[in-house]
Design a protein around this motif. Structure first.
Motif, PDB file in Angstrom:
ATOM      1  N   VAL A 101       1.179  -0.763  -0.091  1.00 11.89           N
ATOM      2  CA  VAL A 101       0.090   0.256   0.233  1.00 11.89           C
ATOM      3  C   VAL A 101       0.856   1.645   0.041  1.00 11.89           C
ATOM      4  O   VAL A 101       2.136   0.856   0.666  1.00 11.89           O
ATOM      5  N   ALA A 102       0.249   2.549  -0.490  1.00 11.26           N
ATOM      6  CA  ALA A 102       1.257   3.703  -0.718  1.00 11.26           C
ATOM      7  C   ALA A 102       0.588   4.486   0.746  1.00 11.26           C
ATOM      8  O   ALA A 102      -0.649   4.783   1.017  1.00 11.26           O
ATOM      9  N   MET A 103       1.472   5.437   1.146  1.00  6.28           N
ATOM     10  CA  MET A 103       0.814   6.301   2.353  1.00  6.28           C
ATOM     11  C   MET A 103       1.617   7.178   1.974  1.00  6.28           C
ATOM     12  O   MET A 103       2.840   7.465   0.975  1.00  6.28           O
ATOM     13  N   GLU A 104       1.203   8.768   3.123  1.00  6.07           N
ATOM     14  CA  GLU A 104       1.796   9.830   2.787  1.00  6.07           C
ATOM     15  C   GLU A 104       3.329   9.591   3.094  1.00  6.07           C
ATOM     16  O   GLU A 104       3.666  10.195   4.891  1.00  6.07           O
ATOM     17  N   TYR A 105       4.167   9.066   2.336  1.00 11.11           N
ATOM     18  CA  TYR A 105       5.601   8.134   4.068  1.00 11.11           C
ATOM     19  C   TYR A 105       6.847   8.562   2.556  1.00 11.11           C
ATOM     20  O   TYR A 105       6.571   8.709   1.892  1.00 11.11           O
ATOM     21  N   VAL A 117       2.419  10.929   7.745  1.00 11.94           N
ATOM     22  CA  VAL A 117       1.850  10.307   8.471  1.00 11.94           C
ATOM     23  C   VAL A 117       3.154   9.904   9.610  1.00 11.94           C
ATOM     24  O   VAL A 117       4.256   9.008   8.806  1.00 11.94           O
ATOM     25  N   PRO A 118       2.729  10.617  10.805  1.00  9.00           N
ATOM     26  CA  PRO A 118       3.127   9.626  11.663  1.00  9.00           C
ATOM     27  C   PRO A 118       3.663   8.325  11.687  1.00  9.00           C
ATOM     28  O   PRO A 118       3.363   6.913  11.120  1.00  9.00           O
ATOM     29  N   ALA A 119       5.562   8.532  12.583  1.00  7.70           N
ATOM     30  CA  ALA A 119       5.886   7.005  12.380  1.00  7.70           C
ATOM     31  C   ALA A 119       5.771   5.747  13.076  1.00  7.70           C
ATOM     32  O   ALA A 119       5.276   4.456  12.660  1.00  7.70           O
ATOM     33  N   GLY A 120       4.614   6.206  14.464  1.00 10.29           N
ATOM     34  CA  GLY A 120       3.735   4.602  15.029  1.00 10.29           C
ATOM     35  C   GLY A 120       2.646   4.537  13.863  1.00 10.29           C
ATOM     36  O   GLY A 120       2.462   3.228  13.945  1.00 10.29           O
ATOM     37  N   VAL A 121       1.892   5.618  12.727  1.00 13.16           N
ATOM     38  CA  VAL A 121       1.258   4.716  12.557  1.00 13.16           C
ATOM     39  C   VAL A 121       1.771   3.483  11.176  1.00 13.16           C
ATOM     40  O   VAL A 121       1.368   3.047  10.355  1.00 13.16           O
ATOM     41  N   LEU A 122       2.278   4.809  10.879  1.00 11.33           N
ATOM     42  CA  LEU A 122       3.810   3.253  10.114  1.00 11.33           C
ATOM     43  C   LEU A 122       3.702   2.370  10.802  1.00 11.33           C
ATOM     44  O   LEU A 122       3.806   1.313   9.656  1.00 11.33           O
ATOM     45  N   GLU A 123       4.119   1.992  11.844  1.00 14.05           N
ATOM     46  CA  GLU A 123       4.533   1.375  12.639  1.00 14.05           C
ATOM     47  C   GLU A 123       3.239   0.115  12.821  1.00 14.05           C
ATOM     48  O   GLU A 123       3.166  -1.558  12.729  1.00 14.05           O
ATOM     49  N   LEU A 124       1.517   0.266  13.222  1.00 15.52           N
ATOM     50  CA  LEU A 124       1.029   0.455  13.330  1.00 15.52           C
ATOM     51  C   LEU A 124       0.178  -0.528  11.763  1.00 15.52           C
ATOM     52  O   LEU A 124       0.098  -1.349  11.203  1.00 15.52           O
ATOM     53  N   VAL A 125       0.358  -0.104  10.865  1.00 16.61           N
ATOM     54  CA  VAL A 125      -0.445  -0.624   9.399  1.00 16.61           C
ATOM     55  C   VAL A 125       1.189  -1.358   9.450  1.00 16.61           C
ATOM     56  O   VAL A 125       0.635  -2.540   8.424  1.00 16.61           O
ATOM     57  N   ARG A 126       2.008  -1.950   9.126  1.00 17.93           N
ATOM     58  CA  ARG A 126       3.744  -2.263   9.156  1.00 17.93           C
ATOM     59  C   ARG A 126       3.026  -3.685   9.842  1.00 17.93           C
ATOM     60  O   ARG A 126       3.537  -5.033   9.568  1.00 17.93           O
ATOM     61  N   GLY A 127       2.716  -3.725  11.366  1.00 19.12           N
ATOM     62  CA  GLY A 127       2.341  -4.833  12.227  1.00 19.12           C
ATOM     63  C   GLY A 127       1.220  -5.273  11.763  1.00 19.12           C
ATOM     64  O   GLY A 127       1.412  -6.363  12.412  1.00 19.12           O
ATOM     65  N   ALA A 128       0.382  -4.749  11.168  1.00 19.26           N
ATOM     66  CA  ALA A 128      -0.806  -5.194  10.116  1.00 19.26           C
ATOM     67  C   ALA A 128      -0.482  -6.580   8.957  1.00 19.26           C
ATOM     68  O   ALA A 128      -1.154  -7.070   8.897  1.00 19.26           O
ATOM     69  N   GLY A 129       1.207  -6.364   8.590  1.00 21.84           N
ATOM     70  CA  GLY A 129       1.529  -7.505   7.869  1.00 21.84           C
ATOM     71  C   GLY A 129       1.313  -6.665   6.560  1.00 21.84           C
ATOM     72  O   GLY A 129       1.691  -7.286   5.364  1.00 21.84           O
ATOM     73  N   ALA A 130       1.044  -5.423   6.669  1.00 21.56           N
ATOM     74  CA  ALA A 130       1.103  -4.051   5.048  1.00 21.56           C
ATOM     75  C   ALA A 130       3.011  -4.307   5.171  1.00 21.56           C
ATOM     76  O   ALA A 130       3.405  -3.914   5.460  1.00 21.56           O
ATOM     77  N   THR A 131       2.470  -4.284   3.745  1.00 25.93           N
ATOM     78  CA  THR A 131       3.755  -3.180   2.982  1.00 25.93           C
ATOM     79  C   THR A 131       3.799  -1.784   2.667  1.00 25.93           C
ATOM     80  O   THR A 131       3.344  -1.450   1.854  1.00 25.93           O
TER      81      THR A 131
END
Length: 393
Positions: A101-105, A117-131
């Motif tokens: 997935v693409a994000m504002e990163y 996008v805050p680092a914590g949100v990136l951690e949340l999304v990656r923790g869900a198994g997304a690239t």
């Protein structure tokens, strides 16, 4: 704004980029790109997500107490509601788990105008198994580009602004000749009055700066500290506005000398002007030839001229900023390889400023600014006649 009409084009872009979707996130306005695409208005004090898949309908995730911001969300598109963090994280995981997935990163914060996008949100999304990959090219193509009507609005505003700048400079000279020099803030007020008569609006400014004050690129004149514009001064007039009701901004900087300029002033002016033109020449040549070009390359071209003239340490900022359809300082590609590493392509439909400058603290500042728009096979520059020589009044 994300609409059913835009969706097929966006989904084709996702397919071309081999992405499973675009995950939009916002919290209290931290991501203006997401808020703009979602058409949010009013209070938005809770976390929101929206997932635009490569196939199928977009899905929003809204907090139970805030349906208001979603007023423009099409009724046919699913909107999932949460109130607790467990439910929110479960919804996000269900949407993006195992997907690219693409994000504002922006990796390494290379492009801070995009890194929303805050680092914590990136951690949340990656923790869900997304690239997660950067949405930079998507932002350029669906958020930053202008429509034909927006281009026409920009051109009209640019014509007005150029005339207002010239009239302001002539007035400053007339006041000096009459022995009653005007102050910077008085010239600023005159510009704002001219904007109103022309049907233009601005969010702040403009900047009218004499000699040493022009050495501060973000100077703002004030009645509390008045500075008269007098014989012997170099005058910088930086003004930006758009048509009232939401046109695209035009942003220009013009330079004048109150009386004959010194050889030093002329030398600095010519360095800045030639740097501007070097950037424009590179862009025009590449675009006409159908070759890819990036904002950082144009920044390098302008900077090389100023460095060759001996003023490199005094060119402190990027050569230009994005002007998108919503903001004067937009989120599209920047003309920048100094403050950031913006490697996004300049694609048809994007607009930006070209504004090299030289700043000598305590003495003077010189900047020349035009705007440019990438057409399908040519670069459009506004105003149609950029400043070639210093105005002498």
């Amino acid at each position: 704004m994300l609409t059913p009409e835009l969706l097929p084009r966006l989904q084709q872009l996702l397919a071309d980029a081999d992405l499973d979707g675009w995950l939009l996130y916002d919290f209290r306005g931290t991501n203006a790109i997401a808020a703009g695409l979602l058409g949010f208005e009013g209070l938005c004090s809770r976390r929101v997500f929206a997932f635009v898949p490569r196939e199928g309908l977009p899905i929003g995730i809204a907090h139970a107490i805030e349906p208001g911001p979603w007023a423009h969300w099409p009724k046919a598109w699913p909107l999932r509601i949460y109130s607790g963090w467990r439910a929110l994280e479960a919804e996000v995981a269900a949407l993006v788990g195992g997907k690219r997935v693409a994000m504002e990163y922006s990796p390494g914060d290379a492009i801070p105008y995009l890194d929303r996008v805050p680092a914590g949100v990136l951690e949340l999304v990656r923790g869900a198994g997304a690239t997660v990959v950067s949405s930079g090219e998507l932002v350029s193509q669906v958020y930053a580009t202008w429509t034909p009507s927006q281009l026409a609005s920009h051109e009209r505003a640019a014509t007005h602004i150029a005339a207002i700048a010239y009239e302001t400079i002539q007035h400053a000279g007339s006041m000096v000749a009459a022995g009653t020099p005007a102050a910077e803030h008085e010239l600023q007020a005159r510009i704002l009055e001219a904007f109103a008569r022309a049907g233009l609006e601005t969010d702040h400014g403009p900047d009218v700066a004499a000699s040493e004050n022009a050495a501060n690129p973000h100077y703002a004149p004030s009645a509390a500290t008045p500075r008269l514009v007098q014989r012997g001064d170099v005058l910088l007039v930086d003004l930006w506005a758009r048509e009232t009701g939401g046109g695209v901004y035009a942003d220009q900087t013009w330079m004048a000398s109150l009386g004959a300029p010194s050889d030093r002033v002329v030398t600095i002016w010519e360095a800045v002007r030639d740097a501007r033109d070097a950037a424009l020449a590179l862009l025009s040549t590449r675009i006409a030839a159908g070759l890819p070009v990036r904002g950082g390359e144009a920044d390098d071209a302008a900077r090389a001229v100023i460095e060759a003239r001996g003023f490199g340490p005094h060119f402190w900022h990027r050569t230009g900023h994005s002007i998108d359809s919503r903001e004067l300082h937009g989120s599209g590609p920047q003309i920048d390889n100094l403050e950031s590493r913006d490697d996004r392509r300049l694609i048809p439909g994007v607009g930006f400023s070209i504004e090299p400058g030289v700043y000598l603290p305590g003495e003077l500042g010189v900047r020349s600014e035009v705007n440019a728009y990438v057409g399908d096979d040519a670069l459009l520059v506004t105003p149609t006649t950029p400043q070639r020589t210093l105005f002498v009044v």
